[in-house]
Design a protein around this motif. Sequence first.
Motif, PDB file in Angstrom:
ATOM      1  N   UNK A  34      -4.601   3.968   0.326  1.00  9.53           N
ATOM      2  CA  UNK A  34      -4.414   3.361   2.144  1.00  9.53           C
ATOM      3  C   UNK A  34      -4.176   4.327   3.091  1.00  9.53           C
ATOM      4  N   UNK A  35      -3.114   5.277   2.708  1.00 11.99           N
ATOM      5  CA  UNK A  35      -2.895   6.123   3.721  1.00 11.99           C
ATOM      6  C   UNK A  35      -4.045   7.306   3.886  1.00 11.99           C
ATOM      7  N   UNK A  36      -4.921   7.459   2.986  1.00  7.06           N
ATOM      8  CA  UNK A  36      -5.818   8.526   3.153  1.00  7.06           C
ATOM      9  C   UNK A  36      -6.839   7.877   3.965  1.00  7.06           C
ATOM     10  N   UNK A  37      -7.299   6.610   3.822  1.00  5.84           N
ATOM     11  CA  UNK A  37      -8.364   6.089   4.492  1.00  5.84           C
ATOM     12  C   UNK A  37      -7.989   5.954   5.925  1.00  5.84           C
ATOM     13  N   UNK A  38      -6.518   5.528   6.128  1.00  2.79           N
ATOM     14  CA  UNK A  38      -6.185   5.333   7.513  1.00  2.79           C
ATOM     15  C   UNK A  38      -6.351   6.556   8.238  1.00  2.79           C
ATOM     16  N   UNK A  39      -6.205   7.878   7.635  1.00  7.14           N
ATOM     17  CA  UNK A  39      -6.158   9.152   8.213  1.00  7.14           C
ATOM     18  C   UNK A  39      -7.639   9.140   8.607  1.00  7.14           C
ATOM     19  N   UNK A  40      -8.606   8.748   7.681  1.00  5.95           N
ATOM     20  CA  UNK A  40     -10.081   8.942   7.851  1.00  5.95           C
ATOM     21  C   UNK A  40     -10.408   8.140   8.996  1.00  5.95           C
ATOM     22  N   UNK A  41      -9.984   7.122   9.183  1.00  3.56           N
ATOM     23  CA  UNK A  41     -10.259   6.329  10.255  1.00  3.56           C
ATOM     24  C   UNK A  41     -10.017   6.791  11.525  1.00  3.56           C
ATOM     25  N   UNK A  47     -12.938   1.899  12.635  1.00  3.63           N
ATOM     26  CA  UNK A  47     -12.302   1.050  11.575  1.00  3.63           C
ATOM     27  C   UNK A  47     -13.191   1.043  10.512  1.00  3.63           C
ATOM     28  N   UNK A  48     -12.849   1.328   9.112  1.00  3.21           N
ATOM     29  CA  UNK A  48     -13.733   1.436   8.140  1.00  3.21           C
ATOM     30  C   UNK A  48     -13.405   0.235   7.080  1.00  3.21           C
ATOM     31  N   UNK A  49     -12.399  -0.085   6.920  1.00  2.00           N
ATOM     32  CA  UNK A  49     -12.166  -1.379   6.043  1.00  2.00           C
ATOM     33  C   UNK A  49     -11.104  -2.349   6.954  1.00  2.00           C
ATOM     34  N   UNK A  50     -11.621  -3.761   6.324  1.00  3.59           N
ATOM     35  CA  UNK A  50     -10.664  -4.663   6.568  1.00  3.59           C
ATOM     36  C   UNK A  50      -9.289  -5.083   5.593  1.00  3.59           C
ATOM     37  N   UNK A  51      -8.225  -4.909   6.181  1.00  6.25           N
ATOM     38  CA  UNK A  51      -7.006  -5.181   5.118  1.00  6.25           C
ATOM     39  C   UNK A  51      -6.708  -6.709   5.291  1.00  6.25           C
ATOM     40  N   UNK A  52      -7.275  -7.030   4.266  1.00  2.54           N
ATOM     41  CA  UNK A  52      -7.157  -8.567   3.889  1.00  2.54           C
ATOM     42  C   UNK A  52      -5.973  -8.556   2.714  1.00  2.54           C
ATOM     43  N   UNK A  53      -5.489  -9.669   2.476  1.00  5.55           N
ATOM     44  CA  UNK A  53      -4.283  -9.829   1.520  1.00  5.55           C
ATOM     45  C   UNK A  53      -4.593  -9.436   0.232  1.00  5.55           C
ATOM     46  N   UNK A  54      -5.835  -9.749  -0.032  1.00  5.38           N
ATOM     47  CA  UNK A  54      -6.105  -9.461  -1.581  1.00  5.38           C
ATOM     48  C   UNK A  54      -7.461  -8.861  -1.766  1.00  5.38           C
TER      49      UNK A  54
END
Length: 287
Positions: A34-41, A47-54
Amino acid sequence: MFDWQDLKHFVVLARTGSLSAAAREMGCDHATVGRRVAAMEKALGLRLILRLPRSTPLTQDGKMIAGLAAEIENQSHAIVRHARSAGETPQTQVRISAPPSVAARIIAPQIAQFHQDFPHITLILSGESAIAELDRGDAEVAVRMVRPQQPDLLVQRIGLMRYALYATPQHAALPEAARAFIAYDHHYQHQPHQQWLQLLLQGRPVVFEASDLFSLQEAARSGLGAVVLPTFVADSDPELVVLPTAIAAPTRELWLVTYPDLARSVAVRAVMTFLADIIEKKCPLVT
């Protein structure tokens, strides 16, 4: 400019579909992914992904970036494959993936002869039901029971796996109505040999299920019931005999698979010739 490691984590996330699955493949925890993808964003300003509960579905931008990144990943794997084929050393390793029964009963018994002929090549044999991902470096050469559809693979038909119904002589002597059966578990219900067994049952019980062939064979050897096995596994078993069946047994084709750039390697070519020869002897294409 984004960090290439961030891109790698995003590619795996896009392919696997979840942070936890990506973490397992990458050998880290899901927070790192998650941290790596956030850095990529942050680096891209997208915004590359939607952070949903599941779940973590890709955004439209994420899908576009994932498609471009997959091409980069494929090229990186191609570079590694070229390096393997071009950079052979006097002592070379070649990894083989094959179905468990083929690995244990056909390939492994012949390794000593291969080592005598090619002492500089170390074979690493993986017997697994899952299909090895050659493009991700899981193996250099694979034996598969299904013909691959990828157009860039080098594919060779090398054998025909045959099946029969087996039991101990004592169980075979029982009246047909009293016969019990042993089967793979439900994960294999769509396999041709399991579908054949269903046709043979005719209301008679399955008294034991297992996820691997060798457990089934041992259960049959104990007298528990009749079992469908490859002929190259059971024909040489002194505890089992073939039972006649009214319905012809199925067959499965065996395919030898690698990438053309890997096949340029002298070591890989030697391994492919070895596998084709020993499998054809045990599972001949023509009887």
